[in-house]
Write a protein that holds these residues in place. Structure first.
Motif, short mmCIF file in Angstrom:
data_model
loop_
_atom_site.label_atom_id
_atom_site.label_comp_id
_atom_site.label_asym_id
_atom_site.label_seq_id
_atom_site.Cartn_x
_atom_site.Cartn_y
_atom_site.Cartn_z
N LEU A 168 21.24 55.49 36.87
CA LEU A 168 21.71 55.86 35.53
C LEU A 168 21.97 57.37 35.45
N ARG A 169 21.06 58.15 36.03
CA ARG A 169 21.25 59.60 35.99
C ARG A 169 22.49 60.03 36.77
N LYS A 170 22.77 59.33 37.86
CA LYS A 170 23.91 59.70 38.69
C LYS A 170 25.24 59.25 38.10
N THR A 171 25.25 58.14 37.37
CA THR A 171 26.51 57.55 36.90
C THR A 171 26.77 57.75 35.41
N THR A 172 25.85 58.34 34.69
CA THR A 172 26.00 58.49 33.24
C THR A 172 26.14 59.96 32.88
N TYR A 173 27.11 60.25 32.03
CA TYR A 173 27.31 61.63 31.57
C TYR A 173 26.14 62.03 30.69
N HIS A 174 25.54 63.15 31.03
CA HIS A 174 24.37 63.63 30.29
C HIS A 174 24.82 64.62 29.23
N TRP A 175 24.99 64.14 28.01
CA TRP A 175 25.39 65.01 26.90
C TRP A 175 24.18 65.74 26.37
N GLN A 176 24.38 67.00 26.04
CA GLN A 176 23.32 67.76 25.41
C GLN A 176 23.94 68.74 24.42
N PRO A 177 23.27 69.00 23.32
CA PRO A 177 23.85 69.88 22.30
C PRO A 177 23.96 71.31 22.81
N LEU A 178 24.99 71.99 22.33
CA LEU A 178 25.20 73.38 22.71
C LEU A 178 24.61 74.30 21.64
N SER A 179 23.90 75.30 22.08
CA SER A 179 23.37 76.31 21.17
C SER A 179 23.87 77.67 21.64
N TYR A 180 24.35 78.46 20.69
CA TYR A 180 24.97 79.74 21.03
C TYR A 180 24.10 80.90 20.54
N ASN A 181 23.66 81.72 21.48
CA ASN A 181 23.01 82.97 21.10
C ASN A 181 24.07 84.06 21.05
N GLU A 182 23.65 85.30 20.98
CA GLU A 182 24.61 86.39 20.82
C GLU A 182 25.55 86.51 22.02
N ASP A 183 25.00 86.47 23.23
CA ASP A 183 25.84 86.60 24.42
C ASP A 183 26.76 85.40 24.60
N GLN A 184 26.24 84.18 24.39
CA GLN A 184 27.07 82.99 24.55
C GLN A 184 28.18 82.94 23.50
N SER A 185 27.90 83.46 22.32
CA SER A 185 28.94 83.52 21.29
C SER A 185 30.07 84.45 21.71
N LEU A 186 29.73 85.55 22.35
CA LEU A 186 30.76 86.47 22.83
C LEU A 186 31.59 85.84 23.95
N VAL A 187 30.96 85.07 24.83
CA VAL A 187 31.71 84.37 25.87
C VAL A 187 32.66 83.35 25.26
N TYR A 188 32.19 82.66 24.23
CA TYR A 188 33.06 81.70 23.53
C TYR A 188 34.24 82.43 22.89
N LEU A 189 33.97 83.58 22.31
CA LEU A 189 35.03 84.38 21.71
C LEU A 189 36.10 84.73 22.74
N ALA A 190 35.68 85.17 23.91
CA ALA A 190 36.63 85.57 24.94
C ALA A 190 37.42 84.39 25.49
#
Length: 499
Positions: A168-190
């Motif tokens: 199951l772990r190998k064949t199933t897409y593991h979705w997880q929520p995204l959380s954005y801190n200050e640095d990750q928000s800047l990467v998303y901006l770019a």
């Protein structure tokens, strides 16, 4: 041979011969081959294409007022460029940050978001686990004497369950929520600001082009991120919008979006007035907005029930148009068709707005999507060229591949049934290939030549992917699109092209 009467160019009573209900162009032209006669009207007038499958819609006589290259079905835009204010603010924020290896982080986030899939439902996961368990048991074969020992039996069962979990772990897409801190928000901006702005500009352009009188006073942006919806809406409608409510669960994203509006500095005033940031949707169902937008946000919800509940809430808060945009992948298209069905079938216990829901774009109908009916479904998506942020690793022009859905309240206009061009137009010598999504819920591949009418031929030749062909469908004698070559697979991010 039967006789039939057609109305062409507003001249009723023009008799043409038909064979089996199909308009015989050659016989008509031979019978009326005099200069200025009916045959000349046939070719110069608003004639039919592909054996009377389509006819140019001439109710408004638009071709007497505008050239073919600007016919009312034209919706495509040339290269979209970010407003200079937001471009300067984004560059300033990124230059003043402590981010390292920005190019690699931008590319990694872009690839991850493009390949992101929907979270698997618990019922689907349980079904898949049961199927894997049955498959493994069939390989083991019937029970042997080893199963007589309870300890041995328990041990074998545990091994089986472990194998099921591993598979199951190998064949199933593991979705997880995204959380954005200050640095990750800047990467998303770019990585996403310019592309999102381009897709939103194209979608808002369609509303402005088809409904020029629409002047929204208020806007709700669900999943506002870095504020691309606010910038695109302000560019489209200017000072008409007096209230922007931006909802995003990430406090870092809200802060970054506010800094963009302030030119990258807290000491300045926001260049767009009336923008408010929230982390939750307004509770009261009586609070409504002329324009409600959710761009690239539905896939961030943890389950189908959450998505349906959110779409229903957004629709209840819609006074004019509900705009949904997702990646131009199978997953993005699936999310939009799920939202489309949710809105069309929505039945509130308390009716806050009696006006019915209508699919404004891109579908010319409210029937099931024909791309979902194939054995190998393909996404209904579109592209928009844009100029990215001016970094050394960026190309001069990029393409944003996106899917979108616009729902509106009230009855549709007459021209809403014009077919949509759903693939790149192929222009060849003296003929044009167009693949259309039609008002009867089918996909049609038509080949238009000059003999089917100068107006129709030139309109088709000047149209692009995503435009609407200003024709009406008179019968279903055309060749339906039956192959699986309409669009490329969505296994890679959108290609990058140079000017």
């Amino acid at each position: 041979m039967a006789a039939a009467t057609f109305s062409m160019c507003g001249r009723p009573g023009f008799n043409c011969s038909t064979v089996g209900g199909m308009f015989n162009v050659r016989q008509a032209s031979e019978a009326y081959a005099l200069p200025g006669g009916p045959a000349n009207l046939l070719y110069r007038g608003l004639a039919s294409a592909v054996s009377q499958v389509f006819q140019v819609d001439n109710k408004s006589e638009f071709l007497e007022q505008v050239p073919h290259r600007r016919h009312p079905g034209i919706l495509h835009m040339k290269m979209v460029k970010l407003p200079q204010e937001v471009s300067n603010s984004a560059r300033l924020l990124l230059q003043n940050s402590s981010l390292r290896q920005l190019e690699e982080k931008v590319q990694a986030l872009t690839n991850y978001l493009w390949s992101r899939k929907c979270p698997m439902e618990d019922s689907e996961l349980q079904t898949r686990a049961t199927q894997l368990e049955e498959r493994l048991r069939s390989k083991v074969g019937p029970p042997t004497s080893e199963f007589q020992d309870p300890d041995k039996k328990t041990e074998l069962e545990q091994k089986l369950q472990q194998k099921v979990l591993t598979l199951l772990r190998k064949t199933t897409y593991h979705w997880q929520p995204l959380s954005y801190n200050e640095d990750q928000s800047l990467v998303y901006l770019a990585s996403r600001l310019a592309g999102e702005y381009a897709a939103l500009s194209r979608v808002f352009h369609e509303i402005r082009k088809r409904v020029p009188d629409f002047a929204p006073y208020s806007l709700l942006d669900f999943g506002s991120g870095v504020g691309s919806v606010t910038w695109a809406a302000h560019t489209a409608w200017g000072e008409t919008i007096r209230e922007y409510v931006c909802v995003d669960s990430s406090a870092s994203m809200n802060l970054l979006a506010e800094l963009l509006l302030k030119g990258g500095s807290d000491s300045q005033q926001m260049c767009i007035p009336g923008v408010y940031f929230r982390q939750f949707l307004p509770v009261s169902p009586k609070v409504k907005f002329d324009l409600v937008v959710s761009a690239y946000s539905l896939n961030e919800l943890p389950s189908r029930s959450h998505r349906i509940s959110t779409v229903e809430t957004l629709w209840r808060k819609t006074n004019g148009f509900l705009v949904l945009i997702e990646n131009g992948t199978k997953e993005g298209h699936h999310l939009l068709m799920e939202a489309r069905d949710t809105v069309l079938r929505a039945k509130d216990k308390v009716c806050h707005d009696p006006r019915p829901a209508h699919v404004f774009a891109p579908c010319p109908h409210q029937l099931p999507c024909p791309r979902f009916s194939w054995m190998k479904p393909l996404p209904c998506n579109f592209i928009q060229a844009y100029e990215p942020l001016p970094f050394s690793w960026n190309k001069s022009v990029k393409l944003e591949r996106f899917s979108f859905l616009i729902m509106s309240r009230g009855s549709p206009p007459d021209e809403a049934r014009w077919p949509r061009i759903v693939q790149e137009v192929q222009r060849r010598t003296r003929h044009v290939h167009c693949r259309l999504c039609c008002s009867d819920g089918s996909l049609q591949h038509i080949v238009i030549t000059r003999k089917y009418g100068r107006d129709l031929y030139r309109c088709a030749r000047t149209s692009e992917w995503g435009d609407r062909l200003p024709v009406i469908q008179s019968s279903m004698e055309g060749d339906p699109e039956a192959d699986g070559t309409a669009l490329e697979e969505d296994t890679e991010p959108p290609a990058v092209e140079k000017t």
